[in-house]
Design an enzyme around this catalytic site. Structure first.
Site, PDB file in Angstrom:
ATOM      1  N   GLN A 111       0.855  -1.199   0.000  1.00 37.79           N
ATOM      2  CA  GLN A 111       0.000   0.000   0.000  1.00 37.79           C
ATOM      3  C   GLN A 111       0.883   1.238   0.000  1.00 37.79           C
ATOM      4  O   GLN A 111       0.387   2.357  -0.090  1.00 37.79           O
ATOM      5  CB  GLN A 111      -0.875   0.010   1.251  1.00 37.79           C
ATOM      6  CG  GLN A 111      -1.810  -1.177   1.350  1.00 37.79           C
ATOM      7  CD  GLN A 111      -2.367  -1.313   2.755  1.00 37.79           C
ATOM      8  OE1 GLN A 111      -3.365  -0.699   3.110  1.00 37.79           O
ATOM      9  NE2 GLN A 111      -1.728  -2.125   3.571  1.00 37.79           N
ATOM     10  N   ASN A 112       2.185   1.029   0.117  1.00 34.43           N
ATOM     11  CA  ASN A 112       3.092   2.175   0.240  1.00 34.43           C
ATOM     12  C   ASN A 112       3.358   2.795  -1.121  1.00 34.43           C
ATOM     13  O   ASN A 112       3.455   2.111  -2.137  1.00 34.43           O
ATOM     14  CB  ASN A 112       4.402   1.746   0.899  1.00 34.43           C
ATOM     15  CG  ASN A 112       4.167   1.282   2.326  1.00 34.43           C
ATOM     16  OD1 ASN A 112       3.102   1.535   2.883  1.00 34.43           O
ATOM     17  ND2 ASN A 112       5.128   0.598   2.913  1.00 34.43           N
ATOM     18  N   VAL A 113       3.528   4.102  -1.098  1.00 36.16           N
ATOM     19  CA  VAL A 113       3.734   4.841  -2.346  1.00 36.16           C
ATOM     20  C   VAL A 113       5.206   5.244  -2.476  1.00 36.16           C
ATOM     21  O   VAL A 113       5.545   6.064  -3.318  1.00 36.16           O
ATOM     22  CB  VAL A 113       2.785   6.058  -2.422  1.00 36.16           C
ATOM     23  CG1 VAL A 113       1.341   5.584  -2.572  1.00 36.16           C
ATOM     24  CG2 VAL A 113       2.905   6.961  -1.188  1.00 36.16           C
ATOM     25  N   HIS A 129      -1.633   1.328  -4.212  1.00 37.38           N
ATOM     26  CA  HIS A 129      -2.077   2.724  -4.020  1.00 37.38           C
ATOM     27  C   HIS A 129      -1.274   3.717  -4.843  1.00 37.38           C
ATOM     28  O   HIS A 129      -1.283   4.914  -4.547  1.00 37.38           O
ATOM     29  CB  HIS A 129      -2.017   3.095  -2.528  1.00 37.38           C
ATOM     30  CG  HIS A 129      -3.047   2.372  -1.709  1.00 37.38           C
ATOM     31  ND1 HIS A 129      -3.062   2.373  -0.333  1.00 37.38           N
ATOM     32  CD2 HIS A 129      -4.111   1.607  -2.085  1.00 37.38           C
ATOM     33  CE1 HIS A 129      -4.082   1.657   0.104  1.00 37.38           C
ATOM     34  NE2 HIS A 129      -4.726   1.166  -0.944  1.00 37.38           N
ATOM     35  N   GLY A 202       3.084  -4.102   9.107  1.00 34.32           N
ATOM     36  CA  GLY A 202       2.918  -2.667   9.315  1.00 34.32           C
ATOM     37  C   GLY A 202       1.716  -2.032   8.655  1.00 34.32           C
ATOM     38  O   GLY A 202       1.840  -0.942   8.110  1.00 34.32           O
TER      39      GLY A 202
END
Ligand code: OAD
Length: 256
Positions: A111-113, A129, A202
């Site tokens: 989900q990290n950009v 994302h 996380g």
């Protein structure tokens, strides 16, 4: 009994997690903001330090915010891009990259950009994302390469115009209310369906559809190992919860 250097994590839990993760198939890894916290990239929902404790997501991370005040939204994302470009992969990212170098297929669903998984050396990374490093026109959708972000935090910055049409260049990020990129979601779902275990690192597990992946994994009968020093919304989907930071636990799960 606990493992030296890993605080209060019972050795029995670590040993069982290692066995379940060893599996005989690919490993899927779902990561959230906590994965990059030890690289100095702020999470969203941690009290005080989380971005959403300091900024209002409805004013920065929605299509409505973009239509209403592009300069504020653009300045905020350029500041976040600056933060990420000055950060480095932490020992948690390095452990996942080292595992892939052993020949194990490691599919990161993030989900990290940021690009910290790629910079550590993982190649199979599905960005659900979007990415702070990519930009596209808000009208015709054409990708756009733009220069490095300004250093420091500005409150307003005018986004560049599209070269092909009258649109504005926006971050290639999924905002609240927008669909996930279909190709990334499909490739992540395929990776999960082929995996022998899911490691979840996380994430608060509150933002769907990414947050549904652990229960999909559990329903299909594969073990779900969670690494998070705090609580999450993943509940009964989790087989073992290792309560500690990614930068210590992942190297202990996958010693090189
Ligand atoms: P959150 O900020 O919601 O959750 C971060 C999680 O990381 C929390 O559960 C923390 O307990 C945990 N954590 C903190 N430090 C950690 C560490 N060192 N090691 C391991 N875990 C740690 O972030 P996400 O779940 O990623 O969406 O948030 C999901 C989405 O909500 C984000 O992708 C973002 C946000 O709005 C978009 O920007 C589209």
């Amino acid at each position: 009994m606990t493992d030296a250097g890993l605080g209060a994590i019972p050795t029995v839990d670590l040993d069982r997690a290692r066995r379940l993760l060893a599996g005989d198939g690919p490993l899927a890894v779902l990561t959230g903001a906590g994965m990059s916290a030890e690289s100095g990239v702020p999470t969203f929902r941690d009290a005080q330090t989380g971005l959403w404790a300091r900024f209002d997501p409805s004013e920065l991370a929605t299509p409505e915010a973009w239509s209403h005040d592009r300069d504020t939204v653009w300045a905020w994302y350029r500041w976040r891009q600056h933060l990420v470009s000055g950060s480095q992969p932490n020992p948690g990212h390095e452990a996942l990259a080292a595992l892939a170098r052993t020949g194990r297929r490691v599919e990161i669903i993030t989900q990290n950009v940021d690009d910290l998984h790629e910079r550590a050396g993982n190649h199979e990374v599905h960005h659900l994302h979007g990415s702070l490093l990519r930009h596209r026109c808000d009208s015709c959708g054409a990708g756009s390469v733009i220069g490095p972000p300004p250093s420091g935090q500005l409150s307003q910055l005018t986004p560049p115009r599209c070269r092909d049409c009258a649109g504005h260049i926006r971050p290639d990020i999924v905002w609240f209310g927008e669909p996930l990129p279909a190709r990334e979601w499909d490739s992540a779902s395929t990776a999960l369906a082929e995996a022998s275990a899911l490691l979840v690192v996380g994430t608060s597990g509150l933002v769907h559809p990414a947050a549904s992946l652990p229960s999909i994994a559990a329903r299909s009968g594969i073990p779900v190992i969670e690494v998070n020093p705090g609580h999450s919304g993943l509940g009964a989907a989790v087989t073992i919860h290792l309560r500690g930071p990614a930068g210590s636990i992942l190297p202990a799960l996958f010693p090189s």
